[in-house]
Design an enzyme around this catalytic site. Structure first.
Site, PDB file in Angstrom:
ATOM      1  N   LYS A 107      14.897  -2.423  12.080  1.00  0.00           N
ATOM      2  CA  LYS A 107      14.982  -1.068  11.522  1.00  0.00           C
ATOM      3  C   LYS A 107      13.865  -0.126  11.948  1.00  0.00           C
ATOM      4  CE  LYS A 107      17.568  -2.317   7.379  1.00  0.00           C
ATOM      5  NZ  LYS A 107      17.384  -2.645   5.978  1.00  0.00           N
ATOM      6  N   LYS A 188      30.042  -5.525   3.459  1.00  0.00           N
ATOM      7  CA  LYS A 188      29.720  -5.514   2.038  1.00  0.00           C
ATOM      8  C   LYS A 188      29.860  -4.100   1.469  1.00  0.00           C
ATOM      9  CE  LYS A 188      25.503  -6.352   0.521  1.00  0.00           C
ATOM     10  NZ  LYS A 188      24.216  -6.913   0.119  1.00  0.00           N
ATOM     11  N   LYS A 191      25.395   0.338  -1.353  1.00  0.00           N
ATOM     12  CA  LYS A 191      25.106   1.680  -1.846  1.00  0.00           C
ATOM     13  C   LYS A 191      24.653   2.634  -0.756  1.00  0.00           C
ATOM     14  CE  LYS A 191      21.105  -0.107  -4.464  1.00  0.00           C
ATOM     15  NZ  LYS A 191      20.025  -0.404  -3.546  1.00  0.00           N
TER      16      LYS A 191
HETATM   17  P1  AMP Z   1      21.222  -3.686  -2.485  1.00  0.00           P
HETATM   18  O1  AMP Z   1      22.091  -2.658  -3.146  1.00  0.00           O
HETATM   19  O2  AMP Z   1      21.746  -4.114  -1.140  1.00  0.00           O
HETATM   20  O3  AMP Z   1      19.761  -3.326  -2.502  1.00  0.00           O
HETATM   21  O4  AMP Z   1      21.348  -5.016  -3.372  1.00  0.00           O
HETATM   22  C1  AMP Z   1      20.900  -5.094  -4.699  1.00  0.00           C
HETATM   23  C2  AMP Z   1      21.513  -6.333  -5.328  1.00  0.00           C
HETATM   24  O5  AMP Z   1      22.925  -6.179  -5.462  1.00  0.00           O
HETATM   25  C3  AMP Z   1      21.306  -7.621  -4.522  1.00  0.00           C
HETATM   26  O6  AMP Z   1      21.147  -8.696  -5.427  1.00  0.00           O
HETATM   27  C4  AMP Z   1      22.597  -7.763  -3.768  1.00  0.00           C
HETATM   28  O7  AMP Z   1      22.886  -9.107  -3.434  1.00  0.00           O
HETATM   29  C5  AMP Z   1      23.612  -7.214  -4.753  1.00  0.00           C
HETATM   30  N1  AMP Z   1      24.734  -6.615  -4.034  1.00  0.00           N
HETATM   31  C6  AMP Z   1      24.692  -5.467  -3.320  1.00  0.00           C
HETATM   32  N2  AMP Z   1      25.911  -5.179  -2.805  1.00  0.00           N
HETATM   33  C7  AMP Z   1      26.738  -6.199  -3.175  1.00  0.00           C
HETATM   34  C8  AMP Z   1      28.128  -6.493  -2.943  1.00  0.00           C
HETATM   35  N3  AMP Z   1      28.894  -5.678  -2.230  1.00  0.00           N
HETATM   36  N4  AMP Z   1      28.642  -7.615  -3.485  1.00  0.00           N
HETATM   37  C9  AMP Z   1      27.853  -8.436  -4.218  1.00  0.00           C
HETATM   38  N5  AMP Z   1      26.555  -8.223  -4.481  1.00  0.00           N
HETATM   39  C10 AMP Z   1      25.989  -7.116  -3.969  1.00  0.00           C
END
Ligand code: AMP
Length: 318
Positions: A107, A188, A191
């Site tokens: 990144k 996935k 956000k």
């Molecule tokens: P992030 O939003 O990528 O910073 O992730 C924050 C938390 O949410 C982490 O524990 C991720 O594993 C979980 N998480 C984020 N997106 C997903 C998704 N699409 N499905 C399952 N868990 C997610």
């Protein structure tokens, strides 16, 4: 046992965050759990101050609305020990090992405008973990290397200056559902995905949820035999069935994609309704949210003070 989890406020929380992280966090929450909003980590990439402030407030309110309060809830920057210990650990880490961090390589390395904090952020993460004497850190694959660095730094510091830190074990996280993007079901639901069309946000009203699910990618199969899981050849349909089941529904007996999408919409709307109701109530009373996080930060300052003090003394600060 201490349970620590930090969420980065870089976007609105999604159904993926809820089913994959927040719901398991709620189930695991005890008086010994510390759930933080990692606002300092959000500063490692270009950001807008007003947008960050609003996202932190929204996330703080949502964590309460989801029901995480048996845990200590806090905002990372309200506990200055995080950045203080990070500096001591920067004096323990080497540029060689930080240069090898995959996320930095992918990144930011080689880009002159990359913030220096993106280079050092794994050290701040090490401070986040070591301050709470976490014994086991459940992390997904993308963060594994950073927890290995945390272990290396703790061991090196202890060896050089005396036994200050608990060296954490790396654990496999409790399996939460993995939710895929509705428009691109091989990635996935995240956000920070560019387009929001395939993402259900926790605060999406029912009609938006209905529209997003209605437009979800499926495939051209028809009939009741089409409504089945096959991750390789039917990723969109598999994702919808996964979401339905994670929200307490079942695809048994559904004979069309239309029926499946109706069932998914109803199950998701029902899963999110109590959270959205509580969010609306709390948003009318921001002082009550502020009070919870002020008490949380106070508790975190008390818990982390002895660890920081021991590290300061060991490294030779008066
Ligand atoms: P992030 O939003 O990528 O910073 O992730 C924050 C938390 O949410 C982490 O524990 C991720 O594993 C979980 N998480 C984020 N997106 C997903 C998704 N699409 N499905 C399952 N868990 C997610």
């Amino acid at each position: 046992m201490t349970h620590l989890s930090l969420l980065k406020p870089t976007g609105h929380l999604t159904l993926g965050n809820h089913l994959g992280a927040l719901r398991p966090m709620r189930e695991a929450a005890t008086g010994d759990s510390y759930y933080g909003i990692a606002d300092l980590h959000a500063l490692t990439v270009a950001h807008d101050p007003a947008a960050l402030r609003a996202l932190v407030q929204e996330m703080a309110t949502l964590l309460l609305a989801v029901g995480l309060e048996p845990a200590t809830l806090f905002v990372q920057s309200h506990v200055p020990a995080h950045s203080e210990l990070a500096y001591l650990l920067e004096c323990t880490a080497t540029t060689g090992e930080l240069n090898r961090m995959i996320q930095f390589k992918e990144k930011g390395r080689g880009v002159p405008t990359t913030r220096a904090s993106l280079f050092t952020y794994p050290v701040l993460m090490a401070a986040d973990i070591l301050l709470y004497r976490a014994e086991r850190v459940p992390v997904g694959d993308d963060q594994r290397q950073h927890v290995e660095l945390t272990r290396d730094l703790a061991l090196r510091f202890n060896q050089a200056y005396g036994p200050v830190f608990t060296v954490p074990e790396i654990a496999t996280p409790a399996a939460g559902a993995r939710v895929m993007d509705l428009q691109d079901p091989t990635t996935k639901m995240g956000k920070s995905h560019q387009s929001g069309a395939g993402i259900i946000y926790l605060l999406d009203p029912p009609d938006i949820i209905r529209r997003k699910v209605a437009r979800a990618v499926t495939d051209s199969a028809t009939g009741s035999a089409a409504v089945r899981r096959d991750r390789a050849t039917k990723p969109g349909v598999t994702n919808l069935i996964d979401i339905l089941e994670a929200c307490g529904g079942s695809a048994d007996g559904l004979s069309s994609y239309g029926a499946l999408k109706t069932a998914v919409t109803e199950a998701v709307v029902e899963e999110l309704a109590p959270i959205q109701k509580r969010y609306a109530d709390l948003a009318c009373d921001p002082a009550s949210v502020t009070a919870v996080y002020a008490a949380g930060a106070e508790r975190c300052r008390e818990v982390t003070a002895p660890v920081l003090a021991a590290a300061r003394a060991a490294i030779g600060l008066g």
